[in-house]
Scaffold this motif. Structure first.
Motif, mmCIF file in Angstrom:
data_model
loop_
_atom_site.group_PDB
_atom_site.id
_atom_site.type_symbol
_atom_site.label_atom_id
_atom_site.label_comp_id
_atom_site.label_asym_id
_atom_site.label_seq_id
_atom_site.Cartn_x
_atom_site.Cartn_y
_atom_site.Cartn_z
ATOM 1 N N GLY A 76 7.984 -5.111 -4.268
ATOM 2 C CA GLY A 76 6.560 -4.805 -4.084
ATOM 3 C C GLY A 76 5.871 -4.543 -5.412
ATOM 4 O O GLY A 76 4.728 -4.969 -5.626
ATOM 5 N N LEU A 77 6.558 -3.839 -6.307
ATOM 6 C CA LEU A 77 5.982 -3.584 -7.634
ATOM 7 C C LEU A 77 5.753 -4.894 -8.372
ATOM 8 O O LEU A 77 4.700 -5.096 -8.977
ATOM 9 C CB LEU A 77 6.907 -2.670 -8.443
ATOM 10 C CG LEU A 77 6.485 -2.413 -9.896
ATOM 11 C CD1 LEU A 77 5.149 -1.679 -9.949
ATOM 12 C CD2 LEU A 77 7.554 -1.623 -10.621
ATOM 13 N N LEU A 78 6.720 -5.800 -8.304
ATOM 14 C CA LEU A 78 6.579 -7.099 -8.964
ATOM 15 C C LEU A 78 5.376 -7.863 -8.401
ATOM 16 O O LEU A 78 4.539 -8.371 -9.148
ATOM 17 C CB LEU A 78 7.853 -7.922 -8.807
ATOM 18 C CG LEU A 78 7.790 -9.357 -9.334
ATOM 19 C CD1 LEU A 78 7.652 -9.361 -10.841
ATOM 20 C CD2 LEU A 78 9.007 -10.138 -8.910
ATOM 21 N N VAL A 79 5.291 -7.926 -7.076
ATOM 22 C CA VAL A 79 4.170 -8.626 -6.442
ATOM 23 C C VAL A 79 2.858 -7.937 -6.793
ATOM 24 O O VAL A 79 1.851 -8.595 -7.106
ATOM 25 C CB VAL A 79 4.376 -8.712 -4.915
ATOM 26 C CG1 VAL A 79 3.118 -9.218 -4.219
ATOM 27 C CG2 VAL A 79 5.565 -9.596 -4.586
ATOM 28 N N GLY A 80 2.856 -6.601 -6.783
ATOM 29 C CA GLY A 80 1.647 -5.853 -7.134
ATOM 30 C C GLY A 80 1.189 -6.121 -8.553
ATOM 31 O O GLY A 80 -0.012 -6.255 -8.806
ATOM 32 N N LEU A 96 -3.851 -1.158 -5.580
ATOM 33 C CA LEU A 96 -3.148 -2.400 -5.283
ATOM 34 C C LEU A 96 -1.653 -2.246 -5.558
ATOM 35 O O LEU A 96 -0.811 -2.645 -4.740
ATOM 36 C CB LEU A 96 -3.729 -3.543 -6.126
ATOM 37 C CG LEU A 96 -3.131 -4.920 -5.900
ATOM 38 C CD1 LEU A 96 -3.487 -5.408 -4.498
ATOM 39 C CD2 LEU A 96 -3.648 -5.887 -6.945
ATOM 40 N N LEU A 97 -1.297 -1.657 -6.698
ATOM 41 C CA LEU A 97 0.107 -1.435 -7.041
ATOM 42 C C LEU A 97 0.785 -0.499 -6.046
ATOM 43 O O LEU A 97 1.890 -0.776 -5.576
ATOM 44 C CB LEU A 97 0.238 -0.877 -8.453
ATOM 45 C CG LEU A 97 0.013 -1.844 -9.601
ATOM 46 C CD1 LEU A 97 0.068 -1.116 -10.943
ATOM 47 C CD2 LEU A 97 1.041 -2.948 -9.569
ATOM 48 N N VAL A 98 0.117 0.620 -5.746
ATOM 49 C CA VAL A 98 0.700 1.599 -4.810
ATOM 50 C C VAL A 98 0.881 0.967 -3.434
ATOM 51 O O VAL A 98 1.936 1.122 -2.798
ATOM 52 C CB VAL A 98 -0.173 2.870 -4.741
ATOM 53 C CG1 VAL A 98 0.291 3.797 -3.625
ATOM 54 C CG2 VAL A 98 -0.154 3.607 -6.072
ATOM 55 N N GLY A 99 -0.121 0.242 -2.971
ATOM 56 C CA GLY A 99 -0.025 -0.416 -1.670
ATOM 57 C C GLY A 99 1.102 -1.439 -1.624
ATOM 58 O O GLY A 99 1.846 -1.516 -0.633
ATOM 59 N N ALA A 100 1.255 -2.210 -2.687
ATOM 60 C CA ALA A 100 2.316 -3.219 -2.735
ATOM 61 C C ALA A 100 3.693 -2.565 -2.733
ATOM 62 O O ALA A 100 4.619 -3.038 -2.058
ATOM 63 C CB ALA A 100 2.144 -4.107 -3.968
ATOM 64 N N ILE A 101 3.845 -1.458 -3.461
ATOM 65 C CA ILE A 101 5.131 -0.744 -3.495
ATOM 66 C C ILE A 101 5.455 -0.179 -2.116
ATOM 67 O O ILE A 101 6.586 -0.325 -1.624
ATOM 68 C CB ILE A 101 5.110 0.367 -4.567
ATOM 69 C CG1 ILE A 101 5.070 -0.255 -5.962
ATOM 70 C CG2 ILE A 101 6.317 1.291 -4.423
ATOM 71 C CD1 ILE A 101 4.797 0.744 -7.079
ATOM 72 N N ILE A 102 4.485 0.444 -1.487
ATOM 73 C CA ILE A 102 4.714 1.029 -0.149
ATOM 74 C C ILE A 102 5.028 -0.072 0.859
ATOM 75 O O ILE A 102 5.978 0.040 1.648
ATOM 76 C CB ILE A 102 3.500 1.876 0.286
ATOM 77 C CG1 ILE A 102 3.405 3.129 -0.589
ATOM 78 C CG2 ILE A 102 3.596 2.250 1.768
ATOM 79 C CD1 ILE A 102 2.138 3.926 -0.392
#
Length: 160
Positions: A76-80, A96-102
């Protein structure tokens, strides 16, 4: 720019030193390198190989979900980060980063749980495998083998 082919290892080279650990064989080749010996004419050969699987613990569905969550969070971090490159405005980057990680962690946890549940109780443990050898021989091309042996005798004298 030319690509060089990796040479096929020669199997007929004499043994110039034998060690019980890979670290010992590495230390020998490193010593040869320090002595300006042409180490490209040597190799480390492991003999009597065996595979050792160390059991790390029981693998429950909860542990599988936790491991999946960790892997998913990294993905998720990579995609974010990739999506953040195209985000408009500085304010959109952090959410965006937090949402992708979660999202990645939740998705990974679900996949990990399902994958472990589908095993039907087979392989309910986590392990790590490695190949080990009983002996590690340092070999050298026949033309330089005597010189390598003489250098490694010096190394043995230093270590005694």
């Amino acid at each position: 720019m030319s690509m060089q082919a990796v040479p096929t290892p020669r199997l007929d080279r004499p043994v110039v030193g034998s060690y019980t650990t890979y670290a010992g064989a590495q230390r020998a080749v490193d010593f040869l390198s320090d002595e300006k010996f042409p180490v490209e004419r040597t190799a480390i050969v492991g003999s009597d190989l065996k595979m050792v699987e160390t059991v790390l613990g029981r693998l429950t569905r909860g542990r599988a979900a936790l491991a999946g969550a960790g892997s998913g969070a990294w993905f998720g971090l990579l995609v974010g980060l990739i999506l953040a490159l195209f985000a408009t405005g500085q304010r959109a980057t952090f959410p965006l980063l937090v949402g992708a990680i979660i999202f990645g962690a939740v998705f990974g946890a679900v996949l990990g749980f399902i994958a472990q549940a589908m095993t039907g109780g087979r392989r309910d443990f986590a392990s790590r495998s490695q190949i080990v050898a009983a002996r590690y021989d340092v070999v050298a091309d026949p033309e330089v083998a005597d010189d390598a042996k003489n250098h490694l005798i010096k190394l043995a004298w230093r270590e005694d």
